[in-house]
Design an enzyme around this catalytic site. Sequence first.
Site, PDB file in Angstrom:
ATOM      1  N   SER A  43       0.823  -1.207   0.000  1.00  0.00           N
ATOM      2  CA  SER A  43       0.000   0.000   0.000  1.00  0.00           C
ATOM      3  C   SER A  43       0.858   1.258   0.000  1.00  0.00           C
ATOM      4  CB  SER A  43      -0.906   0.009   1.248  1.00  0.00           C
ATOM      5  OG  SER A  43      -1.545   1.262   1.417  1.00  0.00           O
ATOM      6  N   TYR A 100      -2.440  -0.381   9.959  1.00  0.00           N
ATOM      7  CA  TYR A 100      -2.615  -0.898   8.602  1.00  0.00           C
ATOM      8  C   TYR A 100      -1.320  -0.771   7.809  1.00  0.00           C
ATOM      9  CZ  TYR A 100      -4.050  -1.125   3.718  1.00  0.00           C
ATOM     10  OH  TYR A 100      -4.142  -1.441   2.380  1.00  0.00           O
TER      11      TYR A 100
END
Length: 338
Positions: free
Chosen positions: A144, A169
């Site tokens: 990501s 995350y």
Amino acid sequence: MKILVTGAAGFIGYHLCEALLRRNIEVIGLDNINDYYDVNLKYARLNELGIDRESAEKWNKKSISDIHGNKFTFVRLKLEDREELPNIFKNTNIVAVCNLAAQAGVRYSLENPESYIDSNIVGFLNLLECCRHNKVEHLVYASSSSVYGLNEKIPFSTEDSVDNPISIYAASKKSNELMAHTYSHLFGMATTGLRFFTVYGPWGRPDMALFLFTDAILNNRPIKVFNHGKMERDFTYVDDIVEGVVRILTKSTNDRDLYKVYNIGNNNCVKLNDFIEAIEEQVGKNAEKEMLPMQPGDVKRTWADVESLIRDYNYHPDTKIKNGVKEFVDWYKNYYNV
């Protein structure tokens, strides 16, 4: 060629399965169909792939023995299930794996960090072990743009340091890259990490800005605009993401590095207010804006340097934001009968 796609009922996973099937590649799709967002949307995606809801809901562990010979087969399973996951690989001759299964969302990681460790780290380790022991030729996995944290150097390059994540995350995705590097080094496994930049498009997730804004405007609710609109994102259309993934998944083993990480983004920074204007134009209504401060875990700007993607795969995502937003709004109106 047989490919395992985890997160097959998810936004990107669905589009990837569809693209692989169009190329006559046999696909095993895995998903746990958790309730992070509306499961009806996940079942609807599976239905587009030929898996009806009743079949998906009735799936049981014995179904693993039935995953041979079909062009697309669905398995409902958590990556954390260390006992059952290896059974998917038995006698199936899986050539490559694309891991898109993960607990998503930056803000949700502030509320439920345990789910990120379970799915994104424990689950990823289990998958690495399965690939290692079953001689899978290539593991491609979703990282990501969040791993860049508060990096101020623009555009973000894979050569930049990513040692300071600002959300669980992001930390879990950075952990995936480190774990993959270790397995490539120790066991000679080919692994490729893909840092996705703000993916959007039809069948998108309900917790993403495009979905939230479109839904709110059409239903006469205000939209929440964080950091008072002073945000910029490298929005990347889902078909562009999938094209990049397919090229990387299907490239000859001899023509790629053992360990690699790429950015996949549009290499273009779009201001949040311009993004909202594009939605307003397609919806045909102006948004009522609720201006709010910056949210914990968020970053002000993302922008992908994709030079290595161009160099190694002759590929550059290029869908214009106006065109991509139109495709999403058209899908939304059709799906929700607006």
